[in-house]
Design a protein around this motif. Structure first.
Motif, PDB file in Angstrom:
ATOM      1  N   PHE A 107     -14.808 -55.316   1.262  1.00 11.42           N
ATOM      2  CA  PHE A 107     -15.508 -54.371   0.403  1.00 11.42           C
ATOM      3  C   PHE A 107     -14.493 -53.407  -0.198  1.00 11.42           C
ATOM      4  O   PHE A 107     -13.745 -52.753   0.526  1.00 11.42           O
ATOM      5  CB  PHE A 107     -16.553 -53.574   1.193  1.00 11.42           C
ATOM      6  N   SER A 108     -14.479 -53.312  -1.512  1.00 11.40           N
ATOM      7  CA  SER A 108     -13.584 -52.365  -2.187  1.00 11.40           C
ATOM      8  C   SER A 108     -13.913 -52.360  -3.677  1.00 11.40           C
ATOM      9  O   SER A 108     -13.925 -53.427  -4.303  1.00 11.40           O
ATOM     10  CB  SER A 108     -12.122 -52.752  -1.980  1.00 11.40           C
ATOM     11  N   PRO A 109     -14.196 -51.172  -4.245  1.00 13.79           N
ATOM     12  CA  PRO A 109     -14.205 -49.855  -3.602  1.00 13.79           C
ATOM     13  C   PRO A 109     -15.536 -49.560  -2.921  1.00 13.79           C
ATOM     14  O   PRO A 109     -16.512 -50.296  -3.065  1.00 13.79           O
ATOM     15  CB  PRO A 109     -13.997 -48.912  -4.790  1.00 13.79           C
ATOM     16  N   PHE A 110     -15.553 -48.439  -2.188  1.00 19.98           N
ATOM     17  CA  PHE A 110     -16.764 -47.934  -1.560  1.00 19.98           C
ATOM     18  C   PHE A 110     -17.321 -46.789  -2.402  1.00 19.98           C
ATOM     19  O   PHE A 110     -16.567 -46.009  -2.985  1.00 19.98           O
ATOM     20  CB  PHE A 110     -16.473 -47.410  -0.148  1.00 19.98           C
ATOM     21  N   LEU A 111     -18.647 -46.693  -2.458  1.00 23.10           N
ATOM     22  CA  LEU A 111     -19.309 -45.590  -3.144  1.00 23.10           C
ATOM     23  C   LEU A 111     -19.626 -44.514  -2.113  1.00 23.10           C
ATOM     24  O   LEU A 111     -20.317 -44.777  -1.122  1.00 23.10           O
ATOM     25  CB  LEU A 111     -20.596 -46.081  -3.820  1.00 23.10           C
ATOM     26  N   MET A 112     -19.116 -43.300  -2.343  1.00 16.98           N
ATOM     27  CA  MET A 112     -19.227 -42.215  -1.382  1.00 16.98           C
ATOM     28  C   MET A 112     -20.216 -41.150  -1.856  1.00 16.98           C
ATOM     29  O   MET A 112     -20.311 -40.882  -3.057  1.00 16.98           O
ATOM     30  CB  MET A 112     -17.865 -41.583  -1.141  1.00 16.98           C
ATOM     31  N   ALA A 113     -20.919 -40.545  -0.913  1.00 14.54           N
ATOM     32  CA  ALA A 113     -21.960 -39.576  -1.271  1.00 14.54           C
ATOM     33  C   ALA A 113     -21.927 -38.364  -0.351  1.00 14.54           C
ATOM     34  O   ALA A 113     -21.526 -38.446   0.820  1.00 14.54           O
ATOM     35  CB  ALA A 113     -23.333 -40.230  -1.208  1.00 14.54           C
TER      36      ALA A 113
ATOM     37  N   PRO B 203       8.295 -55.497  -8.919  1.00 12.82           N
ATOM     38  CA  PRO B 203       6.862 -55.445  -9.236  1.00 12.82           C
ATOM     39  C   PRO B 203       5.990 -55.722  -8.013  1.00 12.82           C
ATOM     40  O   PRO B 203       6.291 -56.595  -7.202  1.00 12.82           O
ATOM     41  CB  PRO B 203       6.690 -56.550 -10.291  1.00 12.82           C
ATOM     42  N   SER B 204       4.920 -54.931  -7.882  1.00 13.40           N
ATOM     43  CA  SER B 204       3.913 -55.094  -6.825  1.00 13.40           C
ATOM     44  C   SER B 204       4.488 -54.899  -5.427  1.00 13.40           C
ATOM     45  O   SER B 204       3.898 -55.355  -4.444  1.00 13.40           O
ATOM     46  CB  SER B 204       3.254 -56.489  -6.910  1.00 13.40           C
ATOM     47  N   LYS B 205       5.625 -54.229  -5.322  1.00 15.16           N
ATOM     48  CA  LYS B 205       6.229 -53.982  -4.012  1.00 15.16           C
ATOM     49  C   LYS B 205       6.545 -52.502  -3.879  1.00 15.16           C
ATOM     50  O   LYS B 205       7.146 -51.903  -4.774  1.00 15.16           O
ATOM     51  CB  LYS B 205       7.500 -54.809  -3.850  1.00 15.16           C
ATOM     52  N   ARG B 206       6.133 -51.916  -2.765  1.00 18.62           N
ATOM     53  CA  ARG B 206       6.402 -50.505  -2.523  1.00 18.62           C
ATOM     54  C   ARG B 206       7.713 -50.354  -1.767  1.00 18.62           C
ATOM     55  O   ARG B 206       7.960 -51.053  -0.789  1.00 18.62           O
ATOM     56  CB  ARG B 206       5.263 -49.866  -1.716  1.00 18.62           C
ATOM     57  N   THR B 207       8.547 -49.437  -2.213  1.00 19.82           N
ATOM     58  CA  THR B 207       9.812 -49.170  -1.552  1.00 19.82           C
ATOM     59  C   THR B 207      10.015 -47.662  -1.448  1.00 19.82           C
ATOM     60  O   THR B 207       9.346 -46.880  -2.123  1.00 19.82           O
ATOM     61  CB  THR B 207      10.994 -49.784  -2.330  1.00 19.82           C
ATOM     62  N   ASP B 208      10.961 -47.259  -0.616  1.00 14.38           N
ATOM     63  CA  ASP B 208      11.269 -45.833  -0.469  1.00 14.38           C
ATOM     64  C   ASP B 208      12.038 -45.293  -1.663  1.00 14.38           C
ATOM     65  O   ASP B 208      12.259 -44.087  -1.768  1.00 14.38           O
ATOM     66  CB  ASP B 208      12.090 -45.605   0.806  1.00 14.38           C
ATOM     67  N   GLY B 209      12.455 -46.178  -2.565  1.00 13.60           N
ATOM     68  CA  GLY B 209      13.185 -45.726  -3.741  1.00 13.60           C
ATOM     69  C   GLY B 209      12.284 -45.379  -4.914  1.00 13.60           C
ATOM     70  O   GLY B 209      12.767 -45.025  -5.984  1.00 13.60           O
ATOM     71  N   TRP B 210      10.966 -45.475  -4.716  1.00 15.62           N
ATOM     72  CA  TRP B 210      10.034 -45.215  -5.807  1.00 15.62           C
ATOM     73  C   TRP B 210       8.748 -44.684  -5.176  1.00 15.62           C
ATOM     74  O   TRP B 210       7.934 -45.430  -4.657  1.00 15.62           O
ATOM     75  CB  TRP B 210       9.782 -46.522  -6.569  1.00 15.62           C
ATOM     76  N   LEU B 211       8.577 -43.380  -5.203  1.00 16.83           N
ATOM     77  CA  LEU B 211       7.479 -42.732  -4.495  1.00 16.83           C
ATOM     78  C   LEU B 211       6.592 -41.942  -5.447  1.00 16.83           C
ATOM     79  O   LEU B 211       7.074 -41.344  -6.401  1.00 16.83           O
ATOM     80  CB  LEU B 211       8.024 -41.785  -3.417  1.00 16.83           C
ATOM     81  N   LYS B 212       5.307 -41.930  -5.147  1.00 15.09           N
ATOM     82  CA  LYS B 212       4.359 -41.094  -5.872  1.00 15.09           C
ATOM     83  C   LYS B 212       4.219 -39.761  -5.140  1.00 15.09           C
ATOM     84  O   LYS B 212       4.134 -39.725  -3.915  1.00 15.09           O
ATOM     85  CB  LYS B 212       2.986 -41.757  -5.952  1.00 15.09           C
TER      86      LYS B 212
ATOM     87  N   GLY C  36      -6.112 -45.668   0.634  1.00 19.67           N
ATOM     88  CA  GLY C  36      -5.939 -45.086   1.959  1.00 19.67           C
ATOM     89  C   GLY C  36      -6.390 -45.970   3.100  1.00 19.67           C
ATOM     90  O   GLY C  36      -6.225 -45.617   4.269  1.00 19.67           O
ATOM     91  N   PHE C  37      -6.963 -47.143   2.802  1.00 17.24           N
ATOM     92  CA  PHE C  37      -7.471 -48.032   3.839  1.00 17.24           C
ATOM     93  C   PHE C  37      -6.390 -49.002   4.306  1.00 17.24           C
ATOM     94  O   PHE C  37      -5.595 -49.491   3.505  1.00 17.24           O
ATOM     95  CB  PHE C  37      -8.661 -48.836   3.323  1.00 17.24           C
ATOM     96  N   SER C  38      -6.402 -49.313   5.583  1.00 13.33           N
ATOM     97  CA  SER C  38      -5.530 -50.364   6.111  1.00 13.33           C
ATOM     98  C   SER C  38      -6.269 -51.687   6.073  1.00 13.33           C
ATOM     99  O   SER C  38      -7.508 -51.724   5.976  1.00 13.33           O
ATOM    100  CB  SER C  38      -5.130 -50.043   7.556  1.00 13.33           C
ATOM    101  N   ASP C  39      -5.539 -52.790   6.159  1.00  7.52           N
ATOM    102  CA  ASP C  39      -6.178 -54.101   6.183  1.00  7.52           C
ATOM    103  C   ASP C  39      -7.107 -54.226   7.390  1.00  7.52           C
ATOM    104  O   ASP C  39      -8.191 -54.805   7.302  1.00  7.52           O
ATOM    105  CB  ASP C  39      -5.126 -55.201   6.219  1.00  7.52           C
TER     106      ASP C  39
ATOM    107  N   ARG D  52      -5.980 -59.210  -3.691  1.00  3.17           N
ATOM    108  CA  ARG D  52      -5.625 -59.151  -2.270  1.00  3.17           C
ATOM    109  C   ARG D  52      -6.789 -58.707  -1.405  1.00  3.17           C
ATOM    110  O   ARG D  52      -6.850 -59.005  -0.212  1.00  3.17           O
ATOM    111  CB  ARG D  52      -4.446 -58.194  -2.082  1.00  3.17           C
ATOM    112  N   LYS D  53      -7.743 -57.975  -2.006  1.00  2.00           N
ATOM    113  CA  LYS D  53      -8.880 -57.441  -1.250  1.00  2.00           C
ATOM    114  C   LYS D  53     -10.109 -58.351  -1.334  1.00  2.00           C
ATOM    115  O   LYS D  53     -11.196 -57.950  -0.930  1.00  2.00           O
ATOM    116  CB  LYS D  53      -9.223 -56.046  -1.754  1.00  2.00           C
TER     117      LYS D  53
END
Length: 271
Positions: free
Chosen positions: A137-143, A97-106, A161-164, A132-133
């Motif tokens: 600022f998250s999310p951002f409103l885009m126009a 849970p809450s961990k990304r691995t190469d064995g489970w990809l979107k 898509g944002f890095s820390d 964690r954020k």
């Protein structure tokens, strides 16, 4: 057979087998998992579709497997799904849970070359992040920009898509005079972010496809008389430092992309 209480670290194939055995033991018959629930009803109750590719067939040179997987993804997208999940059955196939691995990809539409729409948008506001954020600022409103009305019209919220490091940079950047006391009259949106930004930068945003929105006002009046256009599953790609905010994607650009997308929508039904 005794079923262990902790199954998360077991490979997916074994977890699926144990789930099936557990059900058989509990009901003392040969009932299939699907027999425990009602029949499928389209749009109300449907079972997730799945396909299995064994290791000997999972190679880039196996045309039959590649065709089968491509067809499976295309069927999911035609059904308006976000995409598919690709999971390893045996190797590094535990559930964490809450961990990304190469064995489970979107695998989403916007991850596949040739199946994406990219926009150049301006951040005009944001909310305070949670979890964690927190502190960012998250999310951002885009126009987008409508040169005819000289308005920035909201398209979507983006938080993927944002890095820390980028979050930290943007927290420092959007400060002082760049934070506005109230919503400017030339911002058109039904959204109410916790803070408004002056139009300063342009970001490339990629998403899956476009939809009619009662909240976002991009291209309002060009496709629908009272609703705007939004982009589904938006994701930040990168900043565009050599572009001024007024040079971002226009309302007309977005209306044209909406009308040319493969997945057509009945706009008349969205009154």
């Amino acid at each position: 057979m005794k079923i262990p209480h902790q199954l998360l670290e077991l490979p997916l194939r074994q977890r699926r087998q144990l789930l099936h055995v557990s059900t058989l033991t509990l009901f003392c018959n040969n009932t299939d998992l699907k027999d425990l629930f009602c029949d499928e009803r389209l749009g109300c109750f449907e079972y997730a579709k799945e396909m299995t590719v064994e290791a000997q067939d999972a190679t880039l040179t196996n045309d039959a497997t590649l065709t089968k997987m491509k067809s499976f993804l295309e069927d999911a997208l035609r059904s308006s799904c976000e995409g598919i999940m690709v999971k390893s059955l045996d190797i590094d196939a535990g559930y964490f849970p809450s961990k990304r691995t190469d064995g489970w990809l979107k695998v989403k539409k916007d991850y596949v070359e040739g199946l994406n729409d990219s926009l150049d948008l301006v951040p005009i506001g944001a909310w305070h992040g949670n979890g964690r954020k927190a502190g960012w600022f998250s999310p951002f409103l885009m126009a987008c920009y409508n040169p005819e009305t000289e308005e920035f019209q909201s398209v979507c919220r983006v938080m993927s898509g944002f890095s820390d490091a980028f979050y930290i940079e943007m927290k420092e950047f959007f400060s002082g005079d760049r934070i506005l006391a109230k919503k400017p009259p030339y911002y058109r949106t039904v959204e109410a972010p916790e803070m408004w930004f002056s139009p300063e930068v342009v970001w490339e945003i990629r998403g899956a496809d476009f939809t009619i929105s009662p909240v976002h006002q991009a291209a309002v009046g060009l496709v629908h008389q009272s609703r705007g256009i939004s982009i589904r599953f938006p994701r930040f790609i990168h900043s565009i430092p050599d572009r001024n905010p007024e040079e971002c994607s226009t309302a007309a650009d977005i209306a044209e992309m909406f009308n040319s997308q493969t997945r057509k929508m009945d706009v008349t039904a969205e009154r």
